[in-house]
Design an enzyme around this catalytic site. Structure first.
Site, PDB file in Angstrom:
ATOM      1  N   ILE A 233       0.853  -1.188   0.000  1.00 62.44           N
ATOM      2  CA  ILE A 233       0.000   0.000   0.000  1.00 62.44           C
ATOM      3  C   ILE A 233       0.890   1.240   0.000  1.00 62.44           C
ATOM      4  O   ILE A 233       1.752   1.393   0.876  1.00 62.44           O
ATOM      5  CB  ILE A 233      -0.930   0.019   1.225  1.00 62.44           C
ATOM      6  N   ASN A 240      -1.365   6.239   8.177  1.00 64.42           N
ATOM      7  CA  ASN A 240      -1.509   5.793   9.564  1.00 64.42           C
ATOM      8  C   ASN A 240      -1.255   6.941  10.541  1.00 64.42           C
ATOM      9  O   ASN A 240      -1.975   7.119  11.528  1.00 64.42           O
ATOM     10  CB  ASN A 240      -0.537   4.645   9.833  1.00 64.42           C
ATOM     11  N   ASP A 249      -5.890   0.232  10.249  1.00 60.13           N
ATOM     12  CA  ASP A 249      -6.331  -1.171  10.268  1.00 60.13           C
ATOM     13  C   ASP A 249      -7.509  -1.388   9.330  1.00 60.13           C
ATOM     14  O   ASP A 249      -7.593  -2.402   8.632  1.00 60.13           O
ATOM     15  CB  ASP A 249      -6.716  -1.585  11.688  1.00 60.13           C
ATOM     16  N   GLU A 275       2.007  -3.530   5.797  1.00 59.28           N
ATOM     17  CA  GLU A 275       1.073  -3.120   4.747  1.00 59.28           C
ATOM     18  C   GLU A 275       1.328  -3.870   3.449  1.00 59.28           C
ATOM     19  O   GLU A 275       0.886  -3.447   2.377  1.00 59.28           O
ATOM     20  CB  GLU A 275       1.171  -1.612   4.499  1.00 59.28           C
ATOM     21  N   ARG A 295      -4.974  -4.565 -13.506  1.00 60.62           N
ATOM     22  CA  ARG A 295      -6.348  -4.663 -13.013  1.00 60.62           C
ATOM     23  C   ARG A 295      -6.405  -4.500 -11.497  1.00 60.62           C
ATOM     24  O   ARG A 295      -7.300  -3.849 -10.962  1.00 60.62           O
ATOM     25  CB  ARG A 295      -6.937  -6.009 -13.442  1.00 60.62           C
TER      26      ARG A 295
END
Length: 369
Positions: A233, A240, A249, A275, A295
């Protein structure tokens, strides 16, 4: 008085046989060949019941039908019919009086009757067999036997009805006990399965954890070429710090849900840690892999498009891809290559995917040092 002990002895024998069968299944000694062994063991149990004939006054020859009832209820009609083969053959060997009628009444009819109450989830163990099914089956059997006796003899005997009622009580109690034993074993199996799933599942995202992934990936790599995607991510630490750990979370759960939805059915995605997520795919063609990764990136970006603002940019993912050169290649090496490719995606603008190439990775390693 001793004649009343014979059906009790038969019932205790059948309960013992059922206990042995459930324990064998729980130890996975027969599960892989259950479709063959279940009719065999059921048929043998019926033959054992035939070795203990009941007094004629009770209106039943023996308890041979009870194992067939359990087979039909638990496994369905095909297994129940197969379960009648051995005891039917044994009946012909014994040359029983009215052999065909006995086979039809005490073997074929129980197989058909109990299969009407069958549910495929009973066989898998995910659903308990309702006790009411046992009561319904035994009630129908009692009524049919009374009607059959009245038709064949042309009269209705209270003595016969009383003896038959006693035997039906024994049958019903035994049948219910057999069902309860199977249900209890299934509950233990479900609990064990739940504990195993918890041990192999990430508590936050409900995806498989790395331990589970490594085991499955190693097995897959023994049989075929695979590719590994490392997924991260983008800017998660910043997210965060800005929104707090609870929102962080929740973001992890949301991303996990998106990946679970868009990952191809034959592939396997897990949480790698922090992450990061990891995916093993049977797809190894670079063109189709590129479309696959694109995708995934678009799915994540599109899902959070409305949440982007001036305070925090749009939520995206970066992907690194490595393709195994051959089956049985070292898994840790492929993961390391995908991780290096992910490093390049992160440092080339994020929200993109990168294939591992040795020359590029060597260059980045040098720059890193």
């Amino acid at each position: 008085m001793n004649e009343y002990l014979i059906p009790l002895t038969s019932a205790c024998t059948l309960v013992t046989l059922n206990y042995i069968a459930t324990k064998l299944r729980s130890k996975m000694l027969i599960e892989s060949h259950e479709h063959l062994l279940a009719p065999l063991l059921t048929g043998l149990a019926s033959i054992i019941m035939m070795l203990q004939p009941l007094p004629e006054a009770f209106g039943l020859i023996d308890l041979r039908s009870l194992p067939i009832f359990m087979a039909g209820l638990r496994y369905g009609l095909p297994v129940a019919i197969l379960s009648t083969v051995l005891p039917s053959g044994y009946s012909f060997i014994l040359q029983e009086n009215h052999g065909l009628f006995v086979i039809a009444q005490d073997l074929a009819a129980p197989a058909l009757l109990s299969s009407f109450f069958h549910n495929k989830e009973y066989r898998s163990g995910f659903l308990d067999i309702p006790i009411r099914h046992g009561l319904q089956i035994c009630t129908l059997v009692f009524i049919v036997r009374l009607m059959t006796h009245a038709y064949l003899t042309g009269s209705f005997s209270l003595d016969y009805a009383a003896d038959l009622l006693f035997m039906q009580f024994i049958m019903t109690a035994t049948f219910i006990l057999l069902i309860a034993m199977v249900n209890d074993e299934n509950k233990n199996w479900r609990l064990q399965r739940q504990l195993e799933m918890q041990a192999n599942q990430d508590g936050l995202t409900r995806l498989p954890n790395l331990r589970s992934f490594i085991s499955i990936a190693k097995n897959a790599m023994r049989m075929r070429k695979v590719s590994i995607m490392m997924i991260d991510i983008d800017n998660f630490k910043r997210y965060n710090d800005h929104f707090g750990h609870l929102e962080g979370d929740q973001l992890l759960r949301d991303i996990a849900s998106i990946l679970r939805h868009y990952v191809q059915e034959q592939d396997y995605v897990a949480r790698y840690g922090g992450e990061e997520f990891i995916l093993i795919s049977t797809e190894t063609d670079p063109i189709r892999l590129a479309a696959y990764a694109q995708r995934l990136c678009e799915a994540v970006a599109g899902s959070f498009q409305e949440q982007s603002n001036n305070v925090y940019p749009q939520i995206t993912i970066s992907i690194g891809i490595s393709i195994a050169g051959a089956p049985q290649e070292e898994l840790q090496q492929i993961i390391s290559e995908a991780d290096h490719a992910l490093y390049e995606s992160k440092h080339s603008g994020k929200n993109r995917f990168t294939f591992y190439t040795g020359a590029k990775i060597a260059k980045h390693k040098m720059n890193a040092y």
